[in-house]
Every structure is written in structure tokens, then in C-alpha cells.
Design a protein around this motif. Structure first.
Motif, PDB file in Angstrom:
ATOM      1  N   LEU A  34       6.570  35.408  75.878  1.00  0.00           N
ATOM      2  CA  LEU A  34       6.523  36.073  74.968  1.00  0.00           C
ATOM      3  C   LEU A  34       5.899  37.337  75.007  1.00  0.00           C
ATOM      4  O   LEU A  34       6.558  38.593  74.445  1.00  0.00           O
ATOM      5  CB  LEU A  34       6.610  35.675  73.429  1.00  0.00           C
ATOM      6  CG  LEU A  34       6.993  34.131  73.173  1.00  0.00           C
ATOM      7  CD1 LEU A  34       6.345  34.200  71.306  1.00  0.00           C
ATOM      8  CD2 LEU A  34       8.724  35.489  72.113  1.00  0.00           C
ATOM      9  N   SER A  35       4.433  37.805  75.505  1.00  0.00           N
ATOM     10  CA  SER A  35       4.309  38.864  75.294  1.00  0.00           C
ATOM     11  C   SER A  35       4.759  39.996  76.022  1.00  0.00           C
ATOM     12  O   SER A  35       4.214  40.640  76.508  1.00  0.00           O
ATOM     13  CB  SER A  35       2.589  38.286  75.966  1.00  0.00           C
ATOM     14  OG  SER A  35       2.155  37.444  75.452  1.00  0.00           O
ATOM     15  N   GLU A  36       5.393  38.892  77.469  1.00  0.00           N
ATOM     16  CA  GLU A  36       6.091  40.037  78.542  1.00  0.00           C
ATOM     17  C   GLU A  36       7.289  41.196  78.305  1.00  0.00           C
ATOM     18  O   GLU A  36       7.624  42.009  78.012  1.00  0.00           O
ATOM     19  CB  GLU A  36       6.270  39.269  79.526  1.00  0.00           C
ATOM     20  CG  GLU A  36       7.239  40.100  80.612  1.00  0.00           C
ATOM     21  CD  GLU A  36       7.740  38.959  82.063  1.00  0.00           C
ATOM     22  OE1 GLU A  36       8.557  40.008  83.237  1.00  0.00           O
ATOM     23  OE2 GLU A  36       8.380  38.047  81.579  1.00  0.00           O
ATOM     24  N   GLU A  37       7.935  39.871  77.227  1.00  0.00           N
ATOM     25  CA  GLU A  37       8.641  40.701  76.164  1.00  0.00           C
ATOM     26  C   GLU A  37       8.505  41.510  75.313  1.00  0.00           C
ATOM     27  O   GLU A  37       8.765  42.624  75.119  1.00  0.00           O
ATOM     28  CB  GLU A  37       9.215  39.395  75.072  1.00  0.00           C
ATOM     29  CG  GLU A  37      10.340  38.245  76.669  1.00  0.00           C
ATOM     30  CD  GLU A  37      11.163  37.065  75.412  1.00  0.00           C
ATOM     31  OE1 GLU A  37      10.731  37.635  74.169  1.00  0.00           O
ATOM     32  OE2 GLU A  37      11.688  36.585  76.021  1.00  0.00           O
ATOM     33  N   ILE A  38       7.041  40.962  74.186  1.00  0.00           N
ATOM     34  CA  ILE A  38       6.142  41.962  74.037  1.00  0.00           C
ATOM     35  C   ILE A  38       6.327  43.743  74.725  1.00  0.00           C
ATOM     36  O   ILE A  38       6.295  44.582  74.061  1.00  0.00           O
ATOM     37  CB  ILE A  38       4.970  41.886  72.883  1.00  0.00           C
ATOM     38  CG1 ILE A  38       5.672  39.968  71.987  1.00  0.00           C
ATOM     39  CG2 ILE A  38       4.442  42.613  72.625  1.00  0.00           C
ATOM     40  CD1 ILE A  38       4.718  39.584  71.678  1.00  0.00           C
ATOM     41  N   ILE A  64      11.021  46.191  65.804  1.00  0.00           N
ATOM     42  CA  ILE A  64      11.355  44.945  64.944  1.00  0.00           C
ATOM     43  C   ILE A  64      11.000  43.782  65.519  1.00  0.00           C
ATOM     44  O   ILE A  64      10.751  42.998  65.882  1.00  0.00           O
ATOM     45  CB  ILE A  64      12.209  45.284  64.538  1.00  0.00           C
ATOM     46  CG1 ILE A  64      12.302  46.126  63.318  1.00  0.00           C
ATOM     47  CG2 ILE A  64      13.065  43.398  63.226  1.00  0.00           C
ATOM     48  CD1 ILE A  64      11.813  46.647  61.900  1.00  0.00           C
ATOM     49  N   GLN A  65      12.247  43.914  67.033  1.00  0.00           N
ATOM     50  CA  GLN A  65      12.044  42.685  67.933  1.00  0.00           C
ATOM     51  C   GLN A  65      10.409  42.603  68.767  1.00  0.00           C
ATOM     52  O   GLN A  65      10.139  41.268  68.477  1.00  0.00           O
ATOM     53  CB  GLN A  65      12.767  43.098  68.585  1.00  0.00           C
ATOM     54  CG  GLN A  65      14.096  43.540  68.819  1.00  0.00           C
ATOM     55  CD  GLN A  65      14.553  42.007  67.845  1.00  0.00           C
ATOM     56  OE1 GLN A  65      14.501  41.290  68.955  1.00  0.00           O
ATOM     57  NE2 GLN A  65      15.957  42.732  66.648  1.00  0.00           N
ATOM     58  N   ASN A 115       5.999  38.896  68.180  1.00  0.00           N
ATOM     59  CA  ASN A 115       4.124  38.405  67.604  1.00  0.00           C
ATOM     60  C   ASN A 115       4.565  36.742  66.478  1.00  0.00           C
ATOM     61  O   ASN A 115       3.639  35.987  66.938  1.00  0.00           O
ATOM     62  CB  ASN A 115       4.114  39.584  67.000  1.00  0.00           C
ATOM     63  CG  ASN A 115       3.095  40.262  67.841  1.00  0.00           C
ATOM     64  OD1 ASN A 115       2.906  39.944  69.219  1.00  0.00           O
ATOM     65  ND2 ASN A 115       3.178  41.850  67.845  1.00  0.00           N
ATOM     66  N   VAL A 116       5.308  36.982  65.906  1.00  0.00           N
ATOM     67  CA  VAL A 116       5.526  35.850  64.846  1.00  0.00           C
ATOM     68  C   VAL A 116       5.624  34.637  65.406  1.00  0.00           C
ATOM     69  O   VAL A 116       4.886  33.731  65.652  1.00  0.00           O
ATOM     70  CB  VAL A 116       6.431  36.122  63.470  1.00  0.00           C
ATOM     71  CG1 VAL A 116       6.230  34.742  62.653  1.00  0.00           C
ATOM     72  CG2 VAL A 116       6.389  37.442  62.909  1.00  0.00           C
ATOM     73  N   ALA A 117       6.813  35.156  66.588  1.00  0.00           N
ATOM     74  CA  ALA A 117       6.976  33.091  67.718  1.00  0.00           C
ATOM     75  C   ALA A 117       5.451  32.900  68.186  1.00  0.00           C
ATOM     76  O   ALA A 117       5.237  31.591  68.325  1.00  0.00           O
ATOM     77  CB  ALA A 117       8.146  33.773  68.246  1.00  0.00           C
ATOM     78  N   SER A 118       5.303  34.176  68.816  1.00  0.00           N
ATOM     79  CA  SER A 118       4.166  33.543  69.635  1.00  0.00           C
ATOM     80  C   SER A 118       3.146  32.867  68.702  1.00  0.00           C
ATOM     81  O   SER A 118       2.299  31.831  69.141  1.00  0.00           O
ATOM     82  CB  SER A 118       3.571  35.018  70.203  1.00  0.00           C
ATOM     83  OG  SER A 118       2.370  34.754  70.874  1.00  0.00           O
ATOM     84  N   SER A 119       2.743  33.281  67.910  1.00  0.00           N
ATOM     85  CA  SER A 119       1.527  32.818  66.387  1.00  0.00           C
ATOM     86  C   SER A 119       2.017  31.660  65.975  1.00  0.00           C
ATOM     87  O   SER A 119       1.256  30.607  65.845  1.00  0.00           O
ATOM     88  CB  SER A 119       1.626  34.014  65.136  1.00  0.00           C
ATOM     89  OG  SER A 119       2.689  33.894  64.903  1.00  0.00           O
ATOM     90  N   GLU A 120       3.334  30.673  65.417  1.00  0.00           N
ATOM     91  CA  GLU A 120       3.721  29.758  66.522  1.00  0.00           C
ATOM     92  C   GLU A 120       3.881  28.266  66.467  1.00  0.00           C
ATOM     93  O   GLU A 120       2.825  27.841  66.600  1.00  0.00           O
ATOM     94  CB  GLU A 120       5.251  29.581  65.878  1.00  0.00           C
ATOM     95  CG  GLU A 120       5.711  30.080  64.669  1.00  0.00           C
ATOM     96  CD  GLU A 120       6.985  30.611  64.169  1.00  0.00           C
ATOM     97  OE1 GLU A 120       7.755  30.442  65.470  1.00  0.00           O
ATOM     98  OE2 GLU A 120       7.282  30.861  63.199  1.00  0.00           O
TER      99      GLU A 120
END
Length: 446
Positions: free
Chosen positions: A127-131, A265-266, A271-276
Motif C-alpha cells: 500500500l505504501s508503494e501504491e501511495i 483520493i486514491q 492510507n485508510v486501508a493501511s491503518s486497518e
């Protein structure tokens, strides 16, 4: 011959340098050049590449780590006493002052299970790479928007400079006519002085417009990472009225498309998914950790009547072990980590809502500016025609002595203000219409 080649090379360099200095930039060329040379964008790309390495490293944590170790010791006893050894029925003396020994081992350590923290770490790094990749896209969008705004400002100021030049021509013609009228005695000299002052004021307005134009060109050059003293000019596109009066897309449809495509937005959603995932990783602190160790080693030493390879073979030992670590009390560290991860999740949710509201506000402002400017452009165009006709009549009556200098100056100022309003509404409508299409997922075109 060498001199001839040297002169040809110098001529080629001068010609290429001159061609670069005379280059006029299209909007697309500005985009392409900035995306290749902008420093902040290159930094974002490097950060994205670094995030990819984090993903690869976290994947390798699923496999066992293997290491080799050896230890070599040499001891020296300078004052050792002589010893007598009985070997095969015969007596021998031995006085060893130097001895050595060595050990060799290969060890493997594998974390079999740790509450899925390794798996979750891989997910978070992905997710960090996608961000990071989305931040590159976000920077690219920001650069294109800034370029488009500066490009339109340059177009506006270019037209403003041309308007100022036309105003100066008109003012100088009025002054020249007034000069002849003063010589004929049909006009007071004080009126001529006022017209000369007006010409000076028009030249000052031209200098201001040219200064503003140079400033916008400088800003665009800096955004493109062009640092030289060469003239910078852009292509003046043909902007027919049908481009200005194009159908403005509905703001809700633009917003819906932007929600699905805009990188900011993406990025917030990831970031929300990463925090979950971070919450699940924190909860793993309550779970046991199971690890497996495997080892193989041997050693050798001096003072033995056995060859090195035979010693390694006889002293070879293997081991395998399973370790289970169960947390009992960790001073509330796991509970604290879980709660902080939940707070981070709540913050990321609020950031997503804020990004969505900000995006809608931006689109709404673009839509409002586009629609308002479109209506204002239509009114401003009619106003310019009216003010031009009025000024022409006042100018003609002034030449006949029927109007005074105040009325003439007022008519010209009204015309200048109307022309400036027309230019402003025209380019505001063009810019905001282009930005609306960009937020809807299309390319920026004028």
C-alpha cells in the motif's frame, strides 16, 4: 582542414543555441519538458522506487535467514613445561608452545508464525508503494495545473500588452490632432498638456503589463527548470469563440469521475486501508510467536594425531529447535499500540473525507467560475462594442470642439476597462473549462 571543421562546429553550436532561444513552446511541450525535468517530481519517483524495495525486503522475511560463522583461536605458551607421552610403547617428549582450535557452523532461523505480522507488513508496504506511485501522479497533475494557469496568464497578459499598445496609438493620434488644433488656436494648451499626460500614463500602463508578462514567463521557466537568460516565448493558440462557448460539463458528473480517478483520493483510501492493517498487526502482540532454528557445526584443534578432515567429520553435530514465545504481560504496550493504531485509522478516515470535500469545493469553484465567466464574457463583448462606438463618437466630437478633454479621457478609460474585462472573462472561462475536463480525466487542452 581542422580549422574548417572547427568553424563549422562553432557555427552549428551558435545556430542551435539561437534556435533554442527563438523556440516557442506549446502547452504540450511545456508539460512534456516539466515532467522530464522537474526536480520535485524526480524526488517523488525516487521515493516510489525506494518503496518498491521495502516491499521486496518484507517478502523476504517469510523465508528463513541463513548464516555461516567460524571462530579461529591461536594460543601461545612461551613457558610451557616439557611433558612425557607414552605412544605405542615408546616414550616421547613434547613441549607445545603454540596451539590452535577452530569451530565452524551454519545456522538457519525461521519465524514460522508471529500473528501474521509478516503478512500484514507485506500488505502495508504494498500500500505504501501504491501511495508513493499515486504521489508521483499527484505531483504530475499539480505541475500540469500550474503550467496551464501560468500559460493562460501569459496569453492574457500578451493580449493586455497588445491592447495597451493600441491605446497608446490612439492616444498619440489624439495628442497629434490636439497639437495641430492648438497651433490653429481652436484648442487650449492646457487640454494638450492633459493629452500628453494621458500618453505618458498609457506608456506606464504598457510598462506594467509588459512587466507582468515577463514575470509570468519567468515563473513558467522556473517551473520547467529552465535557468538561463534566453528569451522565453509560448505559442499563441487560435482560440475561436466555439471553444469559449463549449458546453460546460455538469459539476456532479465531473466530481464522480474525479472520485474514481484523482490520485489524492486514491492515496487517502489506501492510507485508510493501511491503518486497518496496522490495527491487525498491533493485535498480534497478544499472540504467541513460533520460530524454528536449525544448525550444523564442527570443530578441530591442534595436538591431536587426527587429520583436519577427520576431526571435522567426527566432531560434526546437528541441531534443530522449536521456540514458542507467549506474551503474558508487556506493560500495556500492545494495548497502547492497538489504541494508537485505531486513532490513526480515525484520522485517516477524516483525511479522506476532507480530501473529498476539498475536491468537490475545487470542482464547484471551477464550474462556477466557468459558467459565470461565460455569461460575463457575452456581456463584456457587447460592452466593448458599445464603449468603442461611444469613444469613437466622443473622439470625433472632440476633434470638432464639441467635447472637452475630460469627456474624451473618460470615454477612453471606459473602453480600456471594458477591454480588460473582456480579456479577463475570456481567459478565466477558458482556464476553468480546461480544468473541469482535466478533473474529469481528460488532458488539459486550450
Amino acid at each position: 582542414m581542422k580549422k574548417k571543421y572547427l568553424l563549422s562546429a562553432i557555427s552549428l553550436l551558435v545556430a542551435s543555441h539561437a534556435a533554442y532561444g527563438q523556440k516557442t513552446w506549446t502547452l504540450q511541450e511545456c508539460f512534456d519538458y516539466a515532467l522530464d525535468n522537474n526536480i520535485q517530481l524526480q524526488q517523488k519517483k525516487i521515493a516510489a522506487a525506494s518503496s518498491h524495495e521495502d516491499v521486496q525486503q518484507s517478502k523476504s522475511a517469510l523465508f528463513p535467514s541463513i548464516s555461516f560463522n567460524t571462530n579461529q583461536n591461536v594460543s601461545w605458551r612461551p613457558f610451557a613445561e616439557t611433558t612425557i607421552n607414552l605412544t605405542n610403547g615408546s616414550m616421547t617428549t613434547n613441549r607445545n608452545t603454540v596451539s590452535y582450535n577452530g569451530s565452524y557452523g551454519i545456522n538457519a532461523n525461521w519465524t514460522v508464525w508471529n500473528g501474521n505480522r509478516n503478512i500484514n507488513n507485506i500488505k502495508q508496504n504494498k500500500l505504501s508503494e501504491e501511495i508513493a506511485t499515486l504521489e508521483v501522479e499527484q505531483q504530475m497533475n499539480s505541475i500540469q495545473e500550474q503550467i496551464a494557469q501560468l500559460y493562460v496568464q501569459i496569453l492574457y497578459e500578451t493580449d493586455a500588452v497588445n491592447v495597451c499598445k493600441e491605446i497608446i496609438k490612439s492616444s498619440e493620434m489624439q495628442r497629434d490632432r490636439a497639437q495641430k488644433m492648438v497651433e490653429l488656436g481652436s484648442l487650449a494648451r492646457v487640454d494638450l498638456v492633459q493629452l500628453e499626460a494621458q500618453v505618458s500614463q498609457d506608456h506606464y500602463s504598457l510598462a506594467q503589463a509588459e512587466s507582468q508578462l515577463a514575470n509570468y514567463k519567468l515563473q513558467l521557466k522556473q517551473l520547467l527548470e529552465i535557468h538561463d537568460n534566453e528569451p522565453f516565448n509560448i505559442v499563441i493558440p487560435n482560440l475561436p469563440e466555439e471553444n469559449i462557448f463549449s458546453t460546460i460539463p455538469d459539476e456532479q458528473s465531473v466530481y464522480n469521475a474525479a472520485l474514481a480517478n484523482r490520485p489524492e483520493i486514491q492515496s487517502s483510501k489506501r492510507n485508510v486501508a493501511s491503518s486497518e492493517i496496522a490495527i491487525a498487526s498491533a493485535r498480534a502482540g497478544y499472540m504467541p510467536t513460533v520460530s524454528l532454528t536449525v544448525g550444523m557445526g564442527s570443530n578441530n584443534s591442534s595436538g591431536q594425531n587426527t587429520a583436519f578432515t577427520e576431526q571435522i567429520k567426527k566432531n560434526l553435530s546437528n541441531s534443530i529447535g522449536l521456540t514458542v514465545a507467549m506474551p503474558i504481560f508487556d506493560n500495556l504496550q500492545t494495548r497502547t499500540n492497538i489504541r494508537k493504531a485505531k486513532y490513526t485509522h480515525q484520522t485517516n478516515m477524516l483525511n479522506l473525507q476532507s480530501q473529498q470535500k476539498q475536491l468537490y469545493s475545487t470542482i464547484e469553484n471551477c464550474w462556477l467560475n466557468a459558467t459565470t465567466s461565460l455569461r460575463q464574457y457575452q456581456a463584456a463583448k457587447a460592452n466593448v462594442a458599445s464603449m468603442q462606438e461611444s469613444y469613437d463618437l466622443v473622439s470625433e466630437q472632440f476633434n470638432l470642439g464639441l467635447k472637452n478633454i475630460v469627456e474624451l479621457t473618460t470615454g477612453k478609460n471606459n473602453l480600456l476597462q471594458a477591454e480588460q474585462q473582456l480579456l479577463q472573462t475570456k481567459y478565466t472561462a477558458i482556464l476553468n473549462y480546461a480544468l473541469l475536463k482535466f478533473y474529469a480525466g481528460e488532458t488539459i487542452e486550450l
